[in-house]
Enzyme design. Structure first.
Site, short mmCIF file in Angstrom:
data_model
loop_
_atom_site.label_atom_id
_atom_site.label_comp_id
_atom_site.label_asym_id
_atom_site.label_seq_id
_atom_site.Cartn_x
_atom_site.Cartn_y
_atom_site.Cartn_z
CD GLU A 32 -26.02 12.25 3.52
OE1 GLU A 32 -25.10 12.60 4.34
OE2 GLU A 32 -26.86 13.27 3.38
CE LYS B 179 -20.52 7.78 11.47
NZ LYS B 179 -19.24 8.08 11.65
CG ASP C 170 -13.21 5.95 8.97
OD1 ASP C 170 -13.28 6.77 9.96
OD2 ASP C 170 -12.45 4.86 9.08
CE1 TYR D 48 -21.82 16.04 8.26
CE2 TYR D 48 -19.91 14.95 7.36
CZ TYR D 48 -20.44 15.74 8.39
OH TYR D 48 -19.67 15.76 9.33
CE LYS E 15 -19.82 4.24 13.47
NZ LYS E 15 -19.03 3.93 14.38
CB CYS F 158 18.68 -16.37 4.74
SG CYS F 158 17.17 -16.91 3.86
CB CYS G 8 19.60 -20.21 1.66
SG CYS G 8 20.01 -18.51 2.06
CB CYS H 121 18.38 -13.59 2.06
SG CYS H 121 19.27 -14.93 1.27
CB CYS I 252 18.05 -17.60 -1.01
SG CYS I 252 16.61 -17.92 0.27
#
Ligand code: IVH
Length: 675
Positions: A118, A120, A122, A233, A321, A415, A418, A433, A438
C-alpha cells in the site's frame, strides 16, 4: 416528545439522510457519483433547513453534522483498546528481502509469502470506532496508547461514513475500530494556503502539518472548512466478521462505506513488491497527495496473528521508505531576484546537495516575512525540500549548528537590477520595484509572453531575451514581432540558421487562441486558469476590453481582485498601445466561438488518473470551451475516457464497455483541432 413528531416529516428527513449517505458513498468511496454536485447540495440544504426548523429531529449521524459542532474547551483523551503501533523501516531492497526471509523463518516455511502493498500516506493516523454500525468515537494516534478525542472534527470529513452500509445480508459488526490516515491533497493545500495568505494568516509548512492542524481544532466548524480526506488501511478490534486475508478485509471495509486507496496492489510476491516500489516511486511526483513510502503487509490474517508484534511494531508489516526529498546543506548567500511584476524574491544560494536524485543549489525564501519567520541567515545550516516539480524551498534552520558567525539578511531598499525605489504595500507580503521599465521586469515579462502557456515561441530562451533587452532591441514584448534577421544574428552564439528558425517560430506563433493571448500579456492575477474562464465568457478581446468590473466579477470563478486588475490593465494607454502594436504586426487571435459550436460538441469525456501538463479543472475547462462535456461517471454514453498516470477503476470500466481510451496528448490534439 416522540408523540408530537409528525410522522410524514420524520419519514421525509430519514429518506433525505439515507439518500445523502448513499450519494456520499458513491462520490467519496466509489469515486463514481450518480447525481450532480448541485443536486447533492440541494438535498443537503433541504435537510439542514428541516433540522433547523425541527431541532427535536436532529441526529448525531445525520449527514448535516459535516458542518461542525459547537467548540470545545479542550480535547478529552481516550485509551486505544489495542495500541496503535509504529512500523519498522526498510531503506533498500535488501532490507525488504531480509524482512521476507525473517517471516519465512518465523513461520518455518519455504513457500512464497503473499503480500499486499500500500502507498504509505504522509498524513495523520486516526482511529474511529463504530458500535452497532454507528460512529461513536474518533481519536488521534497520540502516543499509540492514548489519543485525543476528535469525534466532531472527524465527522466533518465527507468520506467518513457516519453509519455503516448494510449490504448483501452481511452482518453489521457490533464493534469496529477502524484505522486510517487523514490527509490534505496538494491541490487542497495550495488553495488553503492561498486563502490563508489572503486573510493575513501564516501559511502551513506542508500538507501534513495542515492536516494535523485542521484535525486539532477545538471548533469543528473550522475543521469543516478544511479540505480533509482519509484513506483507511486497517482495523483494531472487529467483531462478527471472518475474513481470511488483509485484502479481503479492505474489500469488506469498502463495502461498508470506507474509502480505500485505489493504488493498493493486492496479493503479490516479494519480487512483485519490489517492482511495485519502483513503479510507485516513479509515479510519486504525479500524485495529488504526499506519500513517503510503501507499506508491505503479509496478506494472510492467520499468518499475521502467528507473527504477532514486538512492543513497538508488528512483525507482519514493514514501511519501505522513499528517498528523502529533504536534505541539509548550507546557505552560502542570499540574493534577490526581480520577477515579472517587480516582486523582489530572496533566493538562498546553497552548497549543492542531492535531494531525491536532483542537485539543488538554490532555494526560494519567498519573501521578507518568511525569512524573518524562519530566521534564515547567511551561513546557516538549513533543511531544504523539493516536492514534485516545484522550486526547492528552505524548510527550517538547524539552530544547533549555529556558530554565531551567521549574517542576517535585510531586504534592499533599492531594486538590485535598476536601482529604483522599492515599496511594500500595507497588507502585502511582497516588496516590489516601482519602475515598470525595470529591465528585470521587462525580461521576465517577455519570457512569460513567449512561454509555453503563452505565444510558445521556440528558440526565444532566457539568455537571448536577456541580451536583446540589454542591447535595447526588445523594450516590450510587442517588439518581438519587429525583430530583424540582422538584429538576431548579431547576438552572441546566434548563427544564421538559428536566427532563421527563431523568425519562423515567431511567425508561427502569430495565430493564437484568445486564452493563451490573455495569459501571455501578463495581466496580474490572470494565470492559465483565469485566462481560460475569461476567454470562455467573453469570447473576444473587444468584449473583454469593454467589460466593467461588475461584468467580470459576475463570472463564476472570478472575484473582485481579478476584476479590478483586468479593468486597470486595459485602462492604461500604454497597455492598449502595446496590444495595438501586437495586432498590427499580424497576430491573429482565434476565438473559439460560442460553446455549443466547438469541435467537441456533444462529446462526453471522463477523466481518470493524473494528467501531466494540466490540472483536471484545466482539462475540463478546455473540453467544455470546445463544446464537450465532462462527466465523472463512465457509462455507455461516454465517448472518450482520458487516462492519465495511475488511472483508477474508471479505466477498467471503460475497457469493459468498449469505450475509446485516449491519453493526454490525444486529448490535446483534439482540443487544438477543435479550436
Ligand atoms: S499500517 C501497526 N498502512 O504509518 C501499524 N500505516 O509508521 C500499522 N501509514 O502510524 C500501520 N499509510 O499513520 C499502515 N497504508 C498504510 C499507511 C500507514 C500511512 C502510517 C500510519 C502509522 C505509520 C506507521
Amino acid at each position: 416528545m416522540q408523540g408530537t413528531v409528525d410522522p410524514v416529516l420524520l419519514k421525509k428527513i430519514e429518506a433525505l439522510r439515507k439518500s445523502l449517505h448513499y450519494h456520499n458513498y458513491r462520490y467519496y468511496v466509489l469515486d463514481d457519483p450518480e447525481i450532480s454536485d448541485a443536486e447533492y447540495d440541494r438535498m443537503m440544504q433541504e435537510l439542514i433547513q428541516l433540522e433547523t426548523s425541527y431541532p427535536e429531529l436532529s441526529s448525531p449521524d445525520s449527514p448535516s453534522v459535516r458542518v461542525g459542532a459547537p467548540p470545545l474547551d479542550k480535547f478529552e483523551t481516550a485509551v486505544h483498546s489495542l495500541p496503535m503501533l509504529s512500523l519498522d523501516n526498510a531503506f533498500g531492497n535488501s532490507d525488504v528481502l531480509d524482512f521476507d526471509r525473517r517471516i519465512k523463518r518465523f513461520l518455518n516455511t519455504g513457500e512464497n509469502i503473499i503480500y499486499t502493498a500500500e502507498p504509505k500516506m504522509d498524513g495523520v493516523a486516526v482511529e474511529i470506532i463504530y458500535k452497532n454500525g454507528k460512529l461513536v468515537l474518533a481519536t488521534t494516534r497520540g502516543d499509540g496508547i492514548r489519543g485525543e478525542v476528535i469525534t466532531s472534527n472527524i465527522k466533518t470529513i465527507r468520506s467518513v461514513p457516519l453509519v455503516l452500509r448494510e449490504e448483501k445480508n452481511e452482518k453489521i459488526p457490533s464493534l469496529l475500530e477502524i484505522r486510517g490516515e487523514v490527509f490534505i491533497s496538494l491541490d487542497g493545500f495550495k488553495r488553503l494556503n492561498r486563502d490563508r495568505l489572503a486573510g493575513n494568516l501564516m501559511p502551513f509548512a506542508n500538507p501534513r502539518n495542515a492536516a494535523a492542524g485542521s484535525l486539532r481544532q477545538l471548533d469543528s466548524k473550522v475543521t469543516a472548512k478544511r479540505p480533509l480526506e482519509i484513506f483507511f488501511y486497517g482495523v483494531g478490534n472487529l467483531t462478527d466478521v471472518e475474513v481470511p486475508s488483509h485484502w479481503d478485509l479492505l474489500c469488506l471495509l469498502k463495502e461498508m462505506g470506507f474509502r480505500i486507496n485505489p493504488l493498493i496492489r493486492p496479493k503479490i510476491t516479494i519480487e512483485e513488491v519490489l517492482d511495485f516500489y519502483k513503479e510507485l516511486s516513479e509515479k510519486r511526483n504525479q500524485l495529488d497527495y504526499d506519500i513517503d513510502g510503501m507499506v508491505i503487509k503479509v496478506d494472510d490474517l492467520s499468518m499475521q496473528k502467528r507473527l504477532g508484534a514486538t512492543s513497538r511494531s508488528p512483525r507482519w508489516a514493514i514501511a519501505y521508505k522513499f528517498e528523502a526529498l529533504q536534505e541539509t546543506t548550507r546557505v552560502l548567500n542570499i540574493e534577490v531576484q526581480v520577477g515579472r511584476t517587480g516582486t523582489l524574491t530572496p533566493v538562498a544560494h546553497l552548497a549543492p546537495v542531492i535531494v531525491g536524485g536532483v542537485t539543488v543549489s538554490r532555494a526560494t525564501l519567498h519573501n521578507e516575512d518568511e525569512i524573518e519567520r524562519k530566521d534564515v541567515r547567511i551561513g546557516d545550516s538549513v533543511l531544504v525540500q523539493r516536492a514534485g516539480d516545484v522550486i526547492p524551498e528552505v524548510v527550517k534552520v538547524i539552530e544547533s549548528k549555529r556558530t554565531g558567525k551567521e549574517k542576517k539578511f535585510t531586504m534592499p531598499h533599492r531594486c538590485p537590477v535598476c536601482n529604483s525605489g522599492v515599496v511594500r504595500l500595507e497588507g502585502e507580503a511582497a516588496t516590489r520595484c516601482i519602475n515598470t521599465n525595470c529591465p528585470a521586469q521587462i525580461k521576465e515579462g517577455i519570457k512569460h509572453f513567449a512561454s509555453k502557456g503563452g505565444f510558445d515561441i521556440d528558440g526565444l530562451g532566457d539568455k537571448l531575451v536577456s541580451q536583446l533587452v540589454d542591447k535595447g532591441l526588445l523594450v516590450s514584448y510587442a517588439d518581438i514581432f519587429h525583430l530583424s534577421m540582422e538584429a538576431i544574428e548579431s547576438m552572441e552564439r546566434m548563427g544564421a540558421k538559428s536566427a532563421e528558425n527563431l523568425l519562423l517560430a515567431i511567425e508561427k506563433s502569430k495565430k493564437i487562441s484568445f486564452e493563451k493571448f490573455l495569459y501571455a500579456i501578463g495581466i496580474r492575477y490572470v494565470g492559465e486558469h483565469v485566462a481560460g474562464i475569461l476567454a470562455n465568457e467573453f469570447q473576444t478581446l473587444d468584449r473583454l476590453m469593454q467589460a466593467s468590473r461588475e461584468d467580470i466579477e459576475a463570472v463564476e470563478g472570478l472575484g473582485p481582485v481579478v476584476a479590478e486588475s483586468i479593468v486597470r490593465f486595459f485602462q492604461q494607454k500604454e497597455n492598449r498601445d502595446t496590444i495595438d502594436r501586437i495586432l498590427d504586426s499580424g497576430v491573429k487571435i482565434i476565438s473559439k466561438g460560442p460553446r455549443k459550436s466547438g469541435k467537441l460538441r456533444g462529446k462526453i469525456f471522463v477523466l481518470t488518473g493524473t494528467l501531466e501538463t494540466m490540472t483536471r479543472s484545466e482539462a475540463k475547462e478546455m473540453i467544455e470551451s470546445s463544446g464537450g462535456k465532462v462527466s465523472t461517471t463512465v457509462s455507455r454514453n461516454t465517448d472518450y475516457v482520458v487516462a492519465g498516470g495511475l488511472p483508477g477503476s474508471k479505466l477498467d470500466r471503460a475497457k469493459n464497455l468498449n469505450i475509446e481510451i485516449i491519453d493526454e496528448a490525444a486529448l490535446k490534439r483534439m482540443l487544438s483541432s477543435g479550436q
